[in-house]
Design a protein around this motif. Structure first.
Motif, short mmCIF file in Angstrom:
data_model
loop_
_atom_site.label_atom_id
_atom_site.label_comp_id
_atom_site.label_asym_id
_atom_site.label_seq_id
_atom_site.Cartn_x
_atom_site.Cartn_y
_atom_site.Cartn_z
N LEU A 130 11.17 -11.97 4.06
CA LEU A 130 10.48 -11.29 2.96
C LEU A 130 9.39 -10.39 3.52
CD1 LEU A 130 10.07 -14.32 0.53
CD2 LEU A 130 11.75 -12.46 0.38
N ILE A 131 9.09 -9.35 2.77
CA ILE A 131 8.01 -8.43 3.13
C ILE A 131 6.70 -9.08 2.71
CG2 ILE A 131 7.01 -6.16 2.73
CD1 ILE A 131 9.96 -5.30 1.91
N ILE A 132 5.76 -9.22 3.65
CA ILE A 132 4.45 -9.74 3.29
C ILE A 132 3.39 -8.64 3.28
CG2 ILE A 132 4.97 -12.09 4.01
CD1 ILE A 132 3.20 -11.57 6.51
N ASN A 133 3.70 -7.52 3.94
CA ASN A 133 2.80 -6.37 3.93
C ASN A 133 3.63 -5.12 4.15
OD1 ASN A 133 0.89 -4.32 4.99
ND2 ASN A 133 -0.57 -5.99 4.80
N HIS A 134 3.42 -4.13 3.30
CA HIS A 134 4.15 -2.86 3.41
C HIS A 134 3.13 -1.74 3.20
CE1 HIS A 134 7.37 -0.03 1.43
NE2 HIS A 134 6.86 0.48 2.55
N HIS A 135 2.96 -0.94 4.22
CA HIS A 135 2.06 0.21 4.15
C HIS A 135 2.87 1.47 4.36
CE1 HIS A 135 -0.82 3.08 6.17
NE2 HIS A 135 -1.28 2.98 4.95
N SER A 136 2.63 2.47 3.54
CA SER A 136 3.31 3.75 3.67
C SER A 136 2.29 4.84 3.40
CB SER A 136 4.46 3.83 2.66
OG SER A 136 5.17 5.03 2.80
N SER A 137 2.27 5.86 4.24
CA SER A 137 1.34 6.97 4.03
C SER A 137 1.99 8.27 4.49
CB SER A 137 0.02 6.73 4.77
OG SER A 137 0.25 6.57 6.16
N LYS A 138 1.68 9.32 3.75
CA LYS A 138 2.25 10.62 4.09
C LYS A 138 1.81 11.03 5.50
CE LYS A 138 2.83 13.73 0.71
NZ LYS A 138 2.48 14.68 -0.34
N VAL A 139 2.74 11.67 6.20
CA VAL A 139 2.42 12.21 7.52
C VAL A 139 1.49 13.40 7.30
CG1 VAL A 139 3.35 13.35 9.57
CG2 VAL A 139 4.58 11.44 8.55
N PRO A 140 0.33 13.38 7.94
CA PRO A 140 -0.60 14.51 7.75
C PRO A 140 -0.03 15.80 8.31
CG PRO A 140 -1.51 12.90 9.29
CD PRO A 140 -0.17 12.39 8.85
N THR A 141 -0.35 16.89 7.67
CA THR A 141 0.08 18.20 8.17
C THR A 141 -1.07 18.83 8.91
OG1 THR A 141 -0.56 19.23 6.08
CG2 THR A 141 1.73 18.55 6.31
N GLY A 142 -0.72 19.58 9.95
CA GLY A 142 -1.73 20.33 10.68
C GLY A 142 -2.38 19.65 11.77
N LEU A 156 0.88 -1.17 0.00
CA LEU A 156 0.00 0.00 0.00
C LEU A 156 0.92 1.22 0.00
CD1 LEU A 156 -2.88 1.04 0.07
CD2 LEU A 156 -2.82 0.85 2.55
N PRO A 157 1.31 1.68 -1.20
CA PRO A 157 2.31 2.74 -1.31
C PRO A 157 1.80 4.11 -0.88
CG PRO A 157 1.77 1.82 -3.48
CD PRO A 157 0.86 1.20 -2.48
N THR A 158 2.74 5.00 -0.69
CA THR A 158 2.45 6.34 -0.19
C THR A 158 1.52 7.11 -1.11
OG1 THR A 158 4.66 6.33 0.75
CG2 THR A 158 3.54 8.45 0.68
N VAL A 159 1.78 7.09 -2.40
CA VAL A 159 1.03 7.95 -3.32
C VAL A 159 0.50 7.19 -4.53
CG1 VAL A 159 2.18 10.09 -2.65
CG2 VAL A 159 3.22 8.65 -4.40
N ALA A 160 0.11 5.93 -4.35
CA ALA A 160 -0.43 5.14 -5.46
C ALA A 160 -1.42 4.12 -4.91
CB ALA A 160 0.72 4.44 -6.20
N SER A 161 -2.09 3.43 -5.82
CA SER A 161 -3.08 2.43 -5.42
C SER A 161 -2.39 1.16 -4.91
CB SER A 161 -4.00 2.11 -6.59
OG SER A 161 -3.25 1.57 -7.67
N ILE A 162 -3.16 0.35 -4.22
CA ILE A 162 -2.67 -0.88 -3.61
C ILE A 162 -2.15 -1.84 -4.68
CG2 ILE A 162 -4.91 -2.05 -3.61
CD1 ILE A 162 -4.20 -3.04 -0.76
N ARG A 163 -1.09 -2.56 -4.36
CA ARG A 163 -0.48 -3.54 -5.28
C ARG A 163 -0.45 -4.88 -4.57
NH1 ARG A 163 1.61 -0.14 -9.47
NH2 ARG A 163 0.60 1.83 -8.96
N THR A 164 -0.91 -5.92 -5.25
CA THR A 164 -0.97 -7.24 -4.63
C THR A 164 -0.32 -8.33 -5.49
OG1 THR A 164 -3.16 -7.65 -5.57
CG2 THR A 164 -3.07 -6.70 -3.35
#
Length: 176
Positions: free
Chosen positions: A164-176, A86-94
């Motif tokens: 191995l990586i079985i799940n990787h989630h990345s999300s931008k840190v919210p501002t404010g 689940l990348p930072t700025v793109a749709s989920i990849r499986t």
């Protein structure tokens, strides 16, 4: 004496019935039971021991080094079949193809990751979670640099002797 006996029975029962997916507290002597069938299911040698937090932390360093090669297949090699990205700025990849596609685009910006804050949980002998905050420095085609601060979670599993990586989630840190 009777209380000690019951405590020993409870510990023995916990060990026998938790299975390899159970967790245990750091420093605890109670570990999941390893049976012939669970070893066959995970294809792990009988001498598997829990990883150290340092070993799990080094997995990010290997991932970051794979990014530095610029080869999306090298990065995708670090993900297990069936992994979820689940990348930072793109749709989920499986799928592997989806993971390669994502990194093909992401690597164009020559990302360099740096851990800012980390929490590692060893779940059992064959799985662990590394979660926290990281920052990526990106380089545009004109050479200008920018940074992205993000939250991350990597779930690792030991498969066939390789973490191995079985799940990787990345999300931008919210501002404010």
């Amino acid at each position: 004496m009777r209380r000690t006996h019951y405590a020993a029975i409870a510990v023995t029962a916990a060990v026998l019935f938790t299975g390899t997916g159970a967790t245990y507290a750091a420093g605890s002597d109670v570990r999941p039971a390893v049976t012939h069938s669970t070893l066959a299911d995970t294809a792990q040698p009988a001498t598997v021991t829990p990883p150290t937090p340092g070993q799990i932390a080094a997995l990010f360093d290997s991932w970051n080094a794979a990014l530095a090669t610029g080869d999306p297949n090298r990065v995708a090699d670090l993900y297990a079949p069936g992994a979820v990205l689940l990348p930072t700025v793109a749709s989920i990849r499986t799928t592997r193809a989806g993971i390669v596609d994502y990194f093909t685009k992401f690597l164009e910006s020559k990302p360099v990751g740096k851990i800012q804050e980390r929490y590692i949980n060893i779940l059992n002998d064959t799985s662990a979670i590394d979660t926290g905050l990281y920052q990526f420095t990106l380089t545009d085609k004109d050479g200008s640099k920018s940074t992205i601060n993000a939250r991350y979670t990597y779930v690792y599993e030991l498969r066939g002797g390789h973490w191995l990586i079985i799940n990787h989630h990345s999300s931008k840190v919210p501002t404010g």
